[in-house]
Design an enzyme around this catalytic site. Structure first.
Site, PDB file in Angstrom:
ATOM      1  N   ASP A  16      48.038  42.624  39.728  1.00  0.00           N
ATOM      2  CA  ASP A  16      47.175  43.805  39.690  1.00  0.00           C
ATOM      3  C   ASP A  16      45.974  43.559  38.794  1.00  0.00           C
ATOM      4  OD1 ASP A  16      49.098  44.801  41.201  1.00  0.00           O
ATOM      5  OD2 ASP A  16      49.823  46.289  39.768  1.00  0.00           O
ATOM      6  N   ALA A  17      46.213  42.861  37.678  1.00  0.00           N
ATOM      7  CA  ALA A  17      45.111  42.627  36.739  1.00  0.00           C
ATOM      8  C   ALA A  17      44.042  41.753  37.389  1.00  0.00           C
ATOM      9  CB  ALA A  17      45.642  41.973  35.472  1.00  0.00           C
ATOM     10  N   ASP A  74      42.161  43.860  39.760  1.00  0.00           N
ATOM     11  CA  ASP A  74      41.224  44.714  39.024  1.00  0.00           C
ATOM     12  C   ASP A  74      39.980  43.945  38.618  1.00  0.00           C
ATOM     13  OD1 ASP A  74      43.005  46.691  39.233  1.00  0.00           O
ATOM     14  OD2 ASP A  74      43.661  46.650  37.144  1.00  0.00           O
ATOM     15  N   SER A 100      40.498  59.558  40.556  1.00  0.00           N
ATOM     16  CA  SER A 100      40.814  58.402  39.711  1.00  0.00           C
ATOM     17  C   SER A 100      40.063  58.523  38.398  1.00  0.00           C
ATOM     18  CB  SER A 100      40.370  57.129  40.404  1.00  0.00           C
ATOM     19  OG  SER A 100      41.110  56.932  41.556  1.00  0.00           O
ATOM     20  N   LEU A 101      40.137  57.486  37.589  1.00  0.00           N
ATOM     21  CA  LEU A 101      39.387  57.479  36.337  1.00  0.00           C
ATOM     22  C   LEU A 101      38.419  56.307  36.320  1.00  0.00           C
ATOM     23  CD1 LEU A 101      42.252  58.153  33.769  1.00  0.00           C
ATOM     24  CD2 LEU A 101      40.299  59.643  34.204  1.00  0.00           C
ATOM     25  N   LYS A 116      47.953  56.127  28.623  1.00  0.00           N
ATOM     26  CA  LYS A 116      47.833  56.152  30.075  1.00  0.00           C
ATOM     27  C   LYS A 116      49.145  55.634  30.635  1.00  0.00           C
ATOM     28  CE  LYS A 116      44.576  54.948  33.730  1.00  0.00           C
ATOM     29  NZ  LYS A 116      45.495  54.386  34.712  1.00  0.00           N
ATOM     30  N   ASP A 162      51.950  54.315  32.913  1.00  0.00           N
ATOM     31  CA  ASP A 162      51.933  53.487  34.117  1.00  0.00           C
ATOM     32  C   ASP A 162      53.065  53.936  35.045  1.00  0.00           C
ATOM     33  OD1 ASP A 162      51.228  51.567  35.884  1.00  0.00           O
ATOM     34  OD2 ASP A 162      52.104  49.895  34.787  1.00  0.00           O
ATOM     35  N   GLU A 216      52.703  62.462  35.144  1.00  0.00           N
ATOM     36  CA  GLU A 216      53.059  61.134  35.625  1.00  0.00           C
ATOM     37  C   GLU A 216      54.571  60.999  35.637  1.00  0.00           C
ATOM     38  OE1 GLU A 216      50.185  59.729  36.200  1.00  0.00           O
ATOM     39  OE2 GLU A 216      50.650  57.617  36.550  1.00  0.00           O
ATOM     40  N   LYS A 252      39.599  61.700  26.665  1.00  0.00           N
ATOM     41  CA  LYS A 252      39.110  62.903  27.350  1.00  0.00           C
ATOM     42  C   LYS A 252      38.278  63.753  26.404  1.00  0.00           C
ATOM     43  CE  LYS A 252      43.388  63.104  29.988  1.00  0.00           C
ATOM     44  NZ  LYS A 252      44.649  63.768  30.298  1.00  0.00           N
ATOM     45  N   LYS A 271      41.343  50.047  29.042  1.00  0.00           N
ATOM     46  CA  LYS A 271      42.365  49.052  29.417  1.00  0.00           C
ATOM     47  C   LYS A 271      42.590  48.092  28.264  1.00  0.00           C
ATOM     48  CE  LYS A 271      43.212  48.014  33.375  1.00  0.00           C
ATOM     49  NZ  LYS A 271      44.401  48.209  34.183  1.00  0.00           N
ATOM     50  N   CYS A 320      44.678  18.312  55.472  1.00  0.00           N
ATOM     51  CA  CYS A 320      45.910  18.866  54.906  1.00  0.00           C
ATOM     52  C   CYS A 320      46.573  17.818  54.016  1.00  0.00           C
ATOM     53  CB  CYS A 320      46.844  19.289  56.039  1.00  0.00           C
ATOM     54  SG  CYS A 320      48.484  19.722  55.447  1.00  0.00           S
ATOM     55  N   CYS A 333      50.039  16.762  56.007  1.00  0.00           N
ATOM     56  CA  CYS A 333      50.103  16.095  57.316  1.00  0.00           C
ATOM     57  C   CYS A 333      48.773  15.461  57.717  1.00  0.00           C
ATOM     58  CB  CYS A 333      50.557  17.088  58.383  1.00  0.00           C
ATOM     59  SG  CYS A 333      49.282  18.296  58.774  1.00  0.00           S
TER      60      CYS A 333
END
Ligand code: IVH
Length: 640
Positions: free
Chosen positions: A38-39, A42, A86-87, A134, A136, A190, A308, A332, A425, A428
């Site tokens: 995921d990172a 992102d 989303s944020l 936040k 997860d 959440e 916020k 993050k 390849c 092969c």
């Protein structure tokens, strides 16, 4: 051409390549076979956003135009009264349009100053911020009427989500009642799986000989999308509630920190201890940085912090985008990153012939394990990062399983050569083919491909042939010269018994497992044959629609021949709720491959060997109605 034109062209090319990579990884993710963490996803997305901003890509043409969909078939959909967005986020790897790194502090300061300006708040006048963890997990919207829980809905595509009331209730994941609360209100929060409960669940799975779940977040999402909630009461899914976007018939506090305290008074689970009321951006940043050290001890996963505006009266004054509001921003944490030496680059051949560069590293301890191999994704990425053998590279795991090379130390010794793109390849020697950003070995008889394909065919998500794992497949290919899946079903006891570490009993067990696998049905066969771009969801839809291989192949022939009725069946007019965007291209590729002589032969021979090519789903719903292949940043756990 001037140098600025050239720079612009280079950026446009990079953007194009990023779009292809993001779409590819999005589809792989949706097919249940993500290839990058995921990172890493992102990071690609961040770079995409940066370039899309710089090049002025119009709002509705952008990949991040809308938050993603997570609709699951069989769940009723509910419209959100207020969209669930989303944020925006501040993130460690951001660069400005000149390629200069922009620190987290600078990003946050810019955001904060912009809010002051939007709200015409003078310098020196207070604009407090509330910093929250936040979580997860998966977002949920809860409706309470006269204090009683009425409904729980997932985020879905932000406008409509899935009704998961039964699941949430059965799991006791949220309060049934809000004490002393009259009127009606929507509370957002959440759902998450605390570490101790998640680990206990995995221990049970392992004891029963089953595969453990990969991480609490995906596990939680899977649990809440169980069609039959029985048993959920024991798994220990919990929630944190943090927002009230709508209410009727009651008076609420006017700051975010007081709303959380109000929720706590009503008996809702909240993270009071983890809150920090900050006077400004600098103070908020300091708290975020300090919080990294507290993560371990929390007992649940967080993937950053949310900052916020504390005073709720500003929220309606700030416009926001269709993607995120302007009253909050996510922070993050920088993932653990270690430097090590790149000893060599191996080129792996996948089941569909895709060649993937893999870094062979001097072993280094990162985020809990020793890493000696790391993904380099593809050759476009490798060239973009200009990774060379002998470089000092930076490796990250970002909480996920597959380590990544995320960058290089640019002060490299002299004389290091760029790694050449393979022209043949490595296994092969067939000359390679390039398709979009990937390079393929086109030889279906390539031994590496055969092994990978058979392994995939036998794997749990496909034909689920118990006992037929990596090493046995390797032996069958090397010693029994297996090349194609139907040959598995022709194996006899004597073919197996002589193999290394294979007694008569295991041989019998394997034959039994093969017998069982014959009845898995068309969907699993399609998954097992690893048709390019055909993920689990799509295989299921094809199975449901066509019911058997014969009808599917007849259709594929018509589609490839350009039969307009067939083409219209796959991709009706835009906006009719059918797979949009990628659909035509994906369908072209899938039906062409299904219609190929090689695929027809394999299916015929599988049928002759007694493998069922009939769908296991008899309720032939209209398959193309589920619009879930929209390509945008739609990862269920997209952190933005
Ligand atoms: S406020 C406009 N506060 O993060 C959305 N969200 O990346 C405002 N999340 O969909 C949400 N912890 O599911 C907020 N303390 C927190 C959160 C939080 C986790 C999730 C939420 C949202 C996603 C956005």
């Amino acid at each position: 051409m001037g140098s600025s034109d050239q720079a612009e062209d280079a950026r446009a090319l990079e953007l194009e390549s990023l779009v292809k990579q993001l779409r590819y990884h999005e589809l792989a993710y949706r097919a249940g076979a993500p290839e990058i963490t995921d990172a890493a996803f992102d990071d690609l997305f961040d770079r995409y956003r940066e370039l899309a901003d710089a090049l002025g890509v119009s709002a509705d043409a952008r990949l991040d135009a809308k938050p993603g969909a997570d609709h699951t078939e069989g769940f009723a959909q509910v419209e959100h009264r207020v969209p669930m967005l989303s944020l925006e986020k501040v993130t460690p790897n951001r660069r400005d349009s000149h390629g200069e790194a922009v620190s987290l502090g600078e990003q946050l300061e810019t955001w904060y100053e912009r809010r002051r300006k939007d709200l015409s708040i003078d310098e020196g006048a207070p604009l407090p911020l509330l910093v929250e963890p936040k979580i997860d997990g998966i977002s949920v919207s809860l409706l309470y009427v006269s204090g009683q829980l009425e409904r729980a809905v997932t985020r879905g595509d932000g406008r409509r989500g899935d009704d998961i009331t039964r699941q949430v209730r059965q799991a006791h994941a949220v309060p049934e009642e809000l004490r002393g609360v009259s009127g009606a209100l929507e509370v957002r929060g959440e759902l998450y799986w605390p570490h101790h409960a998640f680990e206990a669940h995995n221990a049970k799975l392992k004891a029963a000989g089953e595969k453990p779940l990969v991480n609490p977040r995906n596990g939680c999402s899977g649990m809440m999308k169980r069609k039959h909630p029985a048993g959920l009461e024991d798994v220990g899914i919990r929630s944190f509630l943090y927002q009230i976007p709508w209410s009727e018939g009651l008076t609420l506090p006017d700051t975010q920190h007081a709303v959380i305290a109000w929720l706590a008074d009503a008996g809702a689970p909240v993270y009071l201890d983890a809150l920090h009321l900050a006077s400004d951006a600098e103070d908020a940043l300091k708290h975020c940085e300090g919080f990294d050290a507290r993560r371990e001890a929390l007992g649940y996963d967080i993937d950053g912090m949310v900052i916020k505006l504390d005073e709720l009266r500003w929220y309606d004054r700030l416009e926001g985008t269709g993607h995120h509001p302007h009253w909050a921003i996510a922070y993050k944490f920088p993932p653990e990153r270690k430097a090590t030496k790149l000893l060599s680059i191996a080129v792996q051949v996948g089941k569909s012939g895709k060649l993937t560069p893999v870094a062979e590293l001097e072993p280094v301890f990162v985020a809990g394990t020793t890493v000696s191999r790391a993904s380099l994704h593809n050759f476009v990425e490798l060239e973009r990062k200009d990774v060379r053998v002998g470089d000092t590279v930076f490796v990250e795991k970002a909480g996920e399983i597959i380590p990544q090379v995320v960058g290089i130390d640019t002060t490299r010794p002299r004389g290091l050569e760029p790694f050449p793109r393979p022209t043949e390849c490595p296994t092969c020697s067939a000359p390679v083919l390039s398709e979009e950003i990937f390079i393929y070995c086109p030889n279906p008889a390539c031994p590496d491909q055969i092994r990978e394909r058979l392994e995939h065919f036998a794997s749990r998500g496909a034909m689920d042939i118990d006992g037929l794992g990596e090493s046995l497949v390797g032996l069958l290919v090397a010693e029994r010269e297996l090349t194609s899946p139907e040959q598995l079903f022709r194996l006899r006891l004597e073919d197996l018994a002589g193999l290394e570490r294979m007694g008569e009993r295991s041989a019998k067990n394997l034959l039994d497992a093969l017998e069982r696998a014959k009845t898995r049905g068309l969907e699993r066969v399609l998954i097992g044959l690893a048709v390019h771009h055909l993920g689990t969801t799509m295989a299921e839809e094809l199975g449901r629609h066509f019911q058997n291989a014969q009808r599917l192949l007849e259709f594929a022939a018509r589609y490839v021949a350009g039969d307009e009725a067939a083409i219209a069946e796959v991709a009706p007019a835009k906006g009719s709720g059918v797979i949009e965007g990628m659909a035509k291209k994906t369908a072209d590729s899938i039906f062409e491959e299904l219609n190929s002589e090689a695929m027809r032969r394999v299916l015929r021979e599988l049928a002759e060997a007694g493998v069922s090519l009939v769908s296991t789903q008899t309720d032939a719903l209209e398959p193309w109605k589920a619009s879930r292949a929209r390509v945008s940043c739609s990862r269920a756990h997209c952190p933005t």
